[in-house]
Design an enzyme around this catalytic site. Structure first.
Site, PDB file in Angstrom:
ATOM      1  N   TYR A 141     -71.513  65.660 -10.281  1.00 27.32           N
ATOM      2  CA  TYR A 141     -71.920  66.111  -8.947  1.00 27.32           C
ATOM      3  C   TYR A 141     -71.235  67.447  -8.688  1.00 27.32           C
ATOM      4  CZ  TYR A 141     -72.337  66.244  -3.817  1.00 27.32           C
ATOM      5  OH  TYR A 141     -72.603  66.615  -2.524  1.00 27.32           O
ATOM      6  N   ASP A 234     -66.304  72.945 -13.414  1.00 30.66           N
ATOM      7  CA  ASP A 234     -66.248  72.579 -12.000  1.00 30.66           C
ATOM      8  C   ASP A 234     -64.971  71.766 -11.791  1.00 30.66           C
ATOM      9  OD1 ASP A 234     -68.433  70.805  -9.649  1.00 30.66           O
ATOM     10  OD2 ASP A 234     -66.372  71.555  -9.501  1.00 30.66           O
ATOM     11  N   LYS A 262     -61.323  71.380  -2.369  1.00 27.99           N
ATOM     12  CA  LYS A 262     -60.415  70.270  -2.060  1.00 27.99           C
ATOM     13  C   LYS A 262     -58.938  70.689  -1.957  1.00 27.99           C
ATOM     14  CE  LYS A 262     -63.692  66.984  -4.099  1.00 27.99           C
ATOM     15  NZ  LYS A 262     -64.156  66.088  -3.033  1.00 27.99           N
TER      16      LYS A 262
HETATM   17  P1  KE4 Z   1     -67.934  69.964  -1.208  1.00 27.81           P
HETATM   18  O1  KE4 Z   1     -69.148  70.807  -0.919  1.00 27.81           O
HETATM   19  O2  KE4 Z   1     -68.127  68.516  -0.769  1.00 27.81           O
HETATM   20  O3  KE4 Z   1     -66.627  70.576  -0.667  1.00 27.81           O
HETATM   21  O4  KE4 Z   1     -67.700  69.951  -2.798  1.00 27.81           O
HETATM   22  C1  KE4 Z   1     -68.778  69.553  -3.621  1.00 27.81           C
HETATM   23  C2  KE4 Z   1     -68.234  69.078  -4.949  1.00 27.81           C
HETATM   24  C3  KE4 Z   1     -68.315  69.918  -6.046  1.00 27.81           C
HETATM   25  N1  KE4 Z   1     -67.846  69.545  -7.257  1.00 27.81           N
HETATM   26  C4  KE4 Z   1     -67.263  68.330  -7.431  1.00 27.81           C
HETATM   27  C5  KE4 Z   1     -66.756  67.962  -8.793  1.00 27.81           C
HETATM   28  C6  KE4 Z   1     -67.142  67.436  -6.343  1.00 27.81           C
HETATM   29  O5  KE4 Z   1     -66.576  66.221  -6.536  1.00 27.81           O
HETATM   30  C7  KE4 Z   1     -67.629  67.807  -5.073  1.00 27.81           C
HETATM   31  C8  KE4 Z   1     -67.547  66.892  -3.863  1.00 27.81           C
HETATM   32  N2  KE4 Z   1     -67.036  65.564  -4.073  1.00 27.81           N
HETATM   33  C9  KE4 Z   1     -67.540  64.565  -3.179  1.00 27.81           C
HETATM   34  C10 KE4 Z   1     -67.151  63.158  -3.627  1.00 27.81           C
HETATM   35  N3  KE4 Z   1     -66.631  63.028  -4.933  1.00 27.81           N
HETATM   36  C11 KE4 Z   1     -67.085  64.851  -1.778  1.00 27.81           C
HETATM   37  C12 KE4 Z   1     -67.189  63.721  -0.794  1.00 27.81           C
HETATM   38  C13 KE4 Z   1     -68.465  63.722  -0.025  1.00 27.81           C
HETATM   39  O6  KE4 Z   1     -69.481  64.221  -0.546  1.00 27.81           O
HETATM   40  O7  KE4 Z   1     -68.425  63.223   1.120  1.00 27.81           O
END
Ligand code: KE4
Length: 419
Positions: A141, A234, A262
């Site tokens: 993701y 990523d 994060k």
């Molecule tokens: P954000 O747009 O949510 O800040 O980051 C996206 C993203 C990009 N790359 C990786 C490897 C990620 O894990 C994420 C976002 N992670 C999710 C859950 N694992 C965030 C939680 C959510 O979507 O509410």
């Protein structure tokens, strides 16, 4: 108002009552608790209940909530103003710190989320190479930008197809199972001259935690070099989590571009993409690949992020990894005693306990884990004050704020779970 009535009200105002789907706790057949405040490794809900946290805002709070140094930095910054929309020293300070810890990021651009970081990195790879296609892995993701919503992990894995995403957009997204280097080789043999990049979670965290097999990351590095494609790590989850220099330091692989999020915001909205100078200089206003953002480089977020990285420099990663291993070994032992064999994938302070008796090395094997048993486990752990990610396809995170008492309470709660 209690969580139940707040949730009822929230559902009249936001889809599912949440601002991000995972938080609705649908996958564990529960309703979310509303958090009043957090401190250290603990959350406190509006009904006065206390929890040992293993979500930590989905990764950012590696130091624990309200780390004094981070809070002080944020308070000082906000007393100077919340956002200028103009250059400020904080952007330089955080960028310098990131380059020091991740030398492959010679130059970078701050944005406000991991999604913005990966979306921009993909556009840059396409603009730099002049190619359209890219390879991503099933179950990885990279945020919710259209091109990535093909076989995406995390909560995206639970919605059928990608409504609202034109197939013309995802037609350039080439898919492979995680850890399947041969599938990537086949894509390059077929489309090598039109593949702009391979984007990968160097340790997968969105189909649960899945480690790269020996040779997988190096194989991707070699293929990208051979065909003139960019390798994008990523590291939104792994950055500063799996080692002070992220997965690229731990596995000694140098990507062409890295995306972060994060942890680098210390709990504030920050994303970042960066890499080789000659690639990054294709970004406007030096180059012609466009990306922009009103709150990019926000001074409060920069200060909190820098304070976080400075504090992490004094933290003992090896000790936390050893303590996390002891915790997960204990959990696995308890589940086995209950006749529930589990597979635990773990690295540093991140882990996933799959209710499965088989190895989990890709999305297919992750999907074979027993989600209903996880839901039962999750509900009973929450009732005993243990706050886990409400989905079997997510990671649990330990932190430098967890005490031995927190871990003992967690094991005690697991012993009391009845299936
Ligand atoms: P954000 O747009 O949510 O800040 O980051 C996206 C993203 C990009 N790359 C990786 C490897 C990620 O894990 C994420 C976002 N992670 C999710 C859950 N694992 C965030 C939680 C959510 O979507 O509410």
């Amino acid at each position: 108002m209690d969580s139940k009535s707040l949730f009822a009200k929230a559902q009249t105002l936001m889809p599912g009552g949440v601002n991000s789907p995972l938080r609705a706790c649908k996958y564990v057949h529960a309703e979310p608790v509303f958090i009043q405040n957090a401190r250290g490794a603990h959350l406190f809900d509006v009904d006065g209940r206390e929890y040992v946290d293993y979500v930590f805002s989905w990764g950012p709070q590696l130091l624990g909530h309200q780390d004094p140094a981070v809070s002080e930095a944020a308070h000082k910054a906000i007393d100077l103003g919340s956002s200028y929309g103009a250059p400020c020293f904080g952007e330089i300070a955080l960028a310098e710190k990131i380059t020091e810890l991740i030398p492959s990021m010679e130059m970078m651009r701050m944005v406000s989320s991991g999604t913005e970081a990966t979306m921009s990195a993909l556009r840059l790879a396409r603009g730099y190479t002049g190619r359209k296609k890219f390879v991503k892995f099933i179950g990885n993701y990279h945020g919710h930008a259209d091109a990535f919503l093909a076989a995406a992990g995390s909560a995206a894995a639970t919605v059928p197809g990608t409504p609202g995403v034109p197939e013309e957009v995802t037609s350039h997204t080439l898919l492979a199972q995680y850890n399947d280097l041969d599938a990537v080789k086949a894509h390059f043999e077929t489309d090598g001259e039109d593949i702009a990049c391979v984007i990968v979670e160097p340790v997968a965290g969105n189909m649960g935690l899945v480690l790269p097999k020996d040779g997988f990351l190096q194989g991707l590095r070699d293929l990208c070099t051979q065909y003139g494609a960019l390798l994008i790590f990523d590291e939104v989850i792994t950055g500063f989590r799996v080692s002070p220099g992220g997965a690229q330091q731990r596995f000694d692989i140098t990507p062409d571009l890295t995306t972060l999020g994060k942890i680098i915001g210390g709990g504030f909205p920050v994303g970042c993409y960066g890499g080789k100078r000659e690639i990054m200089e294709h970004m406007a206003p030096v180059g012609t690949v466009f990306q922009a953002g009103t709150l990019s480089g926000n001074p409060v977020a920069m200060a909190a992020g820098l304070a976080t990285l400075n504090r992490l420099a004094d933290c003992d990663y090896d000790a936390l990894e050893a303590r996390t291993k002891a915790l997960t070994d204990g959990l696995a032992e308890i589940m086995a005693e209950k006749g529930k064999p589990v597979t635990v994938n773990r690295i540093a302070s991140a882990f996933t306990m799959y209710f499965s008796n088989k190895p989990v090395t890709n999305m297919i094997e992750s999907g074979q884990a027993d989600g209903e048993t996880f839901a039962t486990y999750w509900q009973q752990m929450l009732a005993q004050g243990i706050y886990l990610a409400p989905a079997g396809f997510e990671c649990a995170f330990t932190s430098f704020a967890h005490t031995d008492e927190d871990f003992e309470k967690t094991l005690e709660a697991a012993r009391k779970v009845e299936f």
